[in-house]
Design a protein around this motif. Structure first.
Motif, PDB file in Angstrom:
ATOM      1  N   VAL A 142       6.417 -16.000 -19.445  1.00 46.94           N
ATOM      2  CA  VAL A 142       7.072 -14.902 -20.156  1.00 46.94           C
ATOM      3  C   VAL A 142       6.193 -13.663 -20.134  1.00 46.94           C
ATOM      4  O   VAL A 142       6.677 -12.554 -19.883  1.00 46.94           O
ATOM      5  N   PHE A 143       4.897 -13.856 -20.395  1.00 51.20           N
ATOM      6  CA  PHE A 143       3.942 -12.753 -20.383  1.00 51.20           C
ATOM      7  C   PHE A 143       2.895 -13.005 -19.291  1.00 51.20           C
ATOM      8  O   PHE A 143       2.799 -14.107 -18.746  1.00 51.20           O
ATOM      9  N   GLU A 144       2.121 -11.988 -19.005  1.00 49.19           N
ATOM     10  CA  GLU A 144       1.116 -12.107 -17.951  1.00 49.19           C
ATOM     11  C   GLU A 144       0.029 -13.099 -18.360  1.00 49.19           C
ATOM     12  O   GLU A 144      -0.488 -13.068 -19.476  1.00 49.19           O
ATOM     13  N   THR A 145      -0.299 -14.013 -17.447  1.00 46.21           N
ATOM     14  CA  THR A 145      -1.347 -14.993 -17.676  1.00 46.21           C
ATOM     15  C   THR A 145      -1.902 -15.460 -16.342  1.00 46.21           C
ATOM     16  O   THR A 145      -1.145 -15.713 -15.397  1.00 46.21           O
ATOM     17  N   ALA A 146      -3.209 -15.563 -16.252  1.00 46.12           N
ATOM     18  CA  ALA A 146      -3.860 -15.913 -14.990  1.00 46.12           C
ATOM     19  C   ALA A 146      -3.434 -17.284 -14.484  1.00 46.12           C
ATOM     20  O   ALA A 146      -3.304 -17.499 -13.270  1.00 46.12           O
ATOM     21  N   SER A 147      -3.191 -18.228 -15.382  1.00 48.33           N
ATOM     22  CA  SER A 147      -2.870 -19.592 -14.966  1.00 48.33           C
ATOM     23  C   SER A 147      -1.500 -19.717 -14.323  1.00 48.33           C
ATOM     24  O   SER A 147      -1.202 -20.724 -13.676  1.00 48.33           O
ATOM     25  N   LYS A 148      -0.647 -18.695 -14.474  1.00 48.09           N
ATOM     26  CA  LYS A 148       0.711 -18.764 -13.928  1.00 48.09           C
ATOM     27  C   LYS A 148       0.978 -17.690 -12.876  1.00 48.09           C
ATOM     28  O   LYS A 148       2.132 -17.423 -12.546  1.00 48.09           O
ATOM     29  N   GLU A 149      -0.078 -17.093 -12.314  1.00 51.93           N
ATOM     30  CA  GLU A 149       0.102 -16.016 -11.351  1.00 51.93           C
ATOM     31  C   GLU A 149       0.877 -16.449 -10.109  1.00 51.93           C
ATOM     32  O   GLU A 149       1.587 -15.658  -9.492  1.00 51.93           O
ATOM     33  N   LEU A 150       0.745 -17.716  -9.714  1.00 53.11           N
ATOM     34  CA  LEU A 150       1.407 -18.171  -8.502  1.00 53.11           C
ATOM     35  C   LEU A 150       2.919 -18.182  -8.641  1.00 53.11           C
ATOM     36  O   LEU A 150       3.649 -18.274  -7.655  1.00 53.11           O
ATOM     37  N   TYR A 151       3.438 -18.092  -9.880  1.00 52.41           N
ATOM     38  CA  TYR A 151       4.879 -18.063 -10.090  1.00 52.41           C
ATOM     39  C   TYR A 151       5.443 -16.648 -10.097  1.00 52.41           C
ATOM     40  O   TYR A 151       6.628 -16.445 -10.355  1.00 52.41           O
ATOM     41  N   LEU A 155       8.308 -12.922 -16.561  1.00 48.70           N
ATOM     42  CA  LEU A 155       9.747 -12.763 -16.741  1.00 48.70           C
ATOM     43  C   LEU A 155      10.075 -11.730 -17.813  1.00 48.70           C
ATOM     44  O   LEU A 155      11.069 -11.014 -17.708  1.00 48.70           O
ATOM     45  N   GLY A 156       9.264 -11.700 -18.859  1.00 46.72           N
ATOM     46  CA  GLY A 156       9.496 -10.765 -19.950  1.00 46.72           C
ATOM     47  C   GLY A 156      10.471 -11.305 -20.980  1.00 46.72           C
ATOM     48  O   GLY A 156      11.183 -12.297 -20.750  1.00 46.72           O
ATOM     49  N   LEU A 157      10.516 -10.651 -22.110  1.00 45.45           N
ATOM     50  CA  LEU A 157      11.353 -11.097 -23.221  1.00 45.45           C
ATOM     51  C   LEU A 157      12.845 -10.957 -22.925  1.00 45.45           C
ATOM     52  O   LEU A 157      13.648 -11.785 -23.366  1.00 45.45           O
ATOM     53  N   GLU A 158      13.217  -9.923 -22.177  1.00 47.48           N
ATOM     54  CA  GLU A 158      14.636  -9.729 -21.880  1.00 47.48           C
ATOM     55  C   GLU A 158      15.188 -10.889 -21.063  1.00 47.48           C
ATOM     56  O   GLU A 158      16.261 -11.437 -21.367  1.00 47.48           O
ATOM     57  N   LYS A 159      14.455 -11.304 -20.028  1.00 48.29           N
ATOM     58  CA  LYS A 159      14.896 -12.425 -19.208  1.00 48.29           C
ATOM     59  C   LYS A 159      14.878 -13.726 -20.004  1.00 48.29           C
ATOM     60  O   LYS A 159      15.785 -14.557 -19.871  1.00 48.29           O
ATOM     61  N   LEU A 160      13.864 -13.897 -20.829  1.00 46.88           N
ATOM     62  CA  LEU A 160      13.812 -15.071 -21.699  1.00 46.88           C
ATOM     63  C   LEU A 160      15.071 -15.149 -22.552  1.00 46.88           C
ATOM     64  O   LEU A 160      15.693 -16.213 -22.686  1.00 46.88           O
ATOM     65  N   GLY A 161      15.453 -14.020 -23.133  1.00 43.23           N
ATOM     66  CA  GLY A 161      16.645 -13.979 -23.962  1.00 43.23           C
ATOM     67  C   GLY A 161      17.908 -14.282 -23.186  1.00 43.23           C
ATOM     68  O   GLY A 161      18.801 -14.992 -23.675  1.00 43.23           O
ATOM     69  N   GLN A 162      18.008 -13.773 -21.970  1.00 35.28           N
ATOM     70  CA  GLN A 162      19.185 -14.031 -21.138  1.00 35.28           C
ATOM     71  C   GLN A 162      19.353 -15.513 -20.852  1.00 35.28           C
ATOM     72  O   GLN A 162      20.455 -16.064 -20.933  1.00 35.28           O
ATOM     73  N   VAL A 163      18.226 -16.156 -20.511  1.00 42.87           N
ATOM     74  CA  VAL A 163      18.277 -17.591 -20.204  1.00 42.87           C
ATOM     75  C   VAL A 163      18.595 -18.393 -21.463  1.00 42.87           C
ATOM     76  O   VAL A 163      19.460 -19.283 -21.450  1.00 42.87           O
ATOM     77  N   ALA A 164      17.913 -18.102 -22.554  1.00 42.75           N
ATOM     78  CA  ALA A 164      18.117 -18.853 -23.794  1.00 42.75           C
ATOM     79  C   ALA A 164      19.541 -18.711 -24.308  1.00 42.75           C
ATOM     80  O   ALA A 164      20.175 -19.703 -24.702  1.00 42.75           O
ATOM     81  N   GLY A 177       1.171 -16.831 -21.505  1.00 42.39           N
ATOM     82  CA  GLY A 177       0.646 -15.695 -22.239  1.00 42.39           C
ATOM     83  C   GLY A 177       1.057 -15.663 -23.693  1.00 42.39           C
ATOM     84  O   GLY A 177       1.002 -14.608 -24.336  1.00 42.39           O
ATOM     85  N   ILE A 178       1.456 -16.805 -24.246  1.00 37.94           N
ATOM     86  CA  ILE A 178       1.922 -16.854 -25.630  1.00 37.94           C
ATOM     87  C   ILE A 178       0.731 -16.776 -26.584  1.00 37.94           C
ATOM     88  O   ILE A 178      -0.281 -17.449 -26.396  1.00 37.94           O
ATOM     89  N   THR A 179       0.871 -15.955 -27.596  1.00 44.02           N
ATOM     90  CA  THR A 179      -0.137 -15.827 -28.645  1.00 44.02           C
ATOM     91  C   THR A 179       0.543 -15.991 -29.995  1.00 44.02           C
ATOM     92  O   THR A 179       1.783 -15.962 -30.097  1.00 44.02           O
TER      93      THR A 179
END
Length: 227
Positions: A142-151, A155-164, A177-179
């Motif tokens: 959802v947010f930027e994070t080094a461990s998921k760069e290969l993906y 996606l951002g919150l807007e895309k998260l909301g669309q899927v949910a 990148g969740i805090t």
């Protein structure tokens, strides 16, 4: 299988720091057992043992010992990618990745009471998980994070909301990148909960962080799977 978990769902994913040389007497093995115990104490909703470098024998022992700790608690235990080990060790289920068997095959093989989570990175993948009989999908990053760069890009919150919203009431859990600070935004966007590796892998601070997330997001209705 209904999740029967209070919102927000909190999903601890272990950081994969163990190696092929790890044994049940190793310090990193003991650290994971302590983390599982701390997660139960903090009433974490879900734990995923994501230790991909362990031998099958050691992973089984880790899952078995962890299942003994989580049994009869509010915490459900899943094993990354190994439904066979999860079932044999007494865990609640499996977490599937893009390289795993499809959820529909695992559901047909292991039955309706076996908990199945699936990693997804798009609405198409999340819908496939839902239609295949998974209990929930983890969507990210959802947010930027080094461990998921290969993906790719977050996606951002807007895309998260669309899927949910598009798959509701199927549970979608936010990852990447969740805090404690942005967890509330994920819930407001439509996610049923948050998953974390770095956020939730310190046994000493786990209870405090989980409480912070729950205070920020509030506790709500019971999340259950598709009726």
């Amino acid at each position: 299988m209904p999740l029967n978990l209070l919102k927000p769902i909190t999903y601890l994913i272990t950081n994969g720091a163990t190696t092929a040389t790890t044994t049940p007497s190793s310090e990193d093995f003991s650290r994971l057992i302590k983390l599982v115990a701390a997660a139960v104490d903090a009433r974490i909703s879900l734990i995923q043992l994501r230790e991909k470098n362990l031998s099958a024998r050691v992973l089984f022992e880790l899952a078995e010992k962890s299942a003994e700790i989580t049994r009869d608690s509010a915490t459900r235990l899943l094993v990354n990618g190994r439904a066979d080990i999860a079932r044999g060790a007494g865990a609640d289920g499996v977490h599937l990745t893009t390289g795993s068997l499809e959820a529909r095959i695992v559901r047909r093989t292991f039955g309706g009471e076996f908990l199945i989570g699936v990693s997804t990175h798009s609405i198409e993948e999340a819908r496939t998980a839902y239609e295949g009989g998974a209990d929930f999908a983890v969507l990210g990053p959802v947010f930027e994070t080094a461990s998921k760069e290969l993906y790719g890009a977050p996606l951002g919150l807007e895309k998260l909301g669309q899927v949910a919203r598009g798959l509701a009431p199927f549970p979608v859990i936010a990852l990447g990148g969740i805090t404690a600070e942005n967890a509330r935004d994920c819930l407001r966007a439509g996610a049923c909960g948050i998953a974390g590796i770095s956020l939730l892998n310190d046994a000493a601070t786990l209870r405090e962080i989980v409480q912070e997330v729950r205070t920020a997001c509030g506790s709500g209705r019971l999340i259950s799977d598709i009726d």
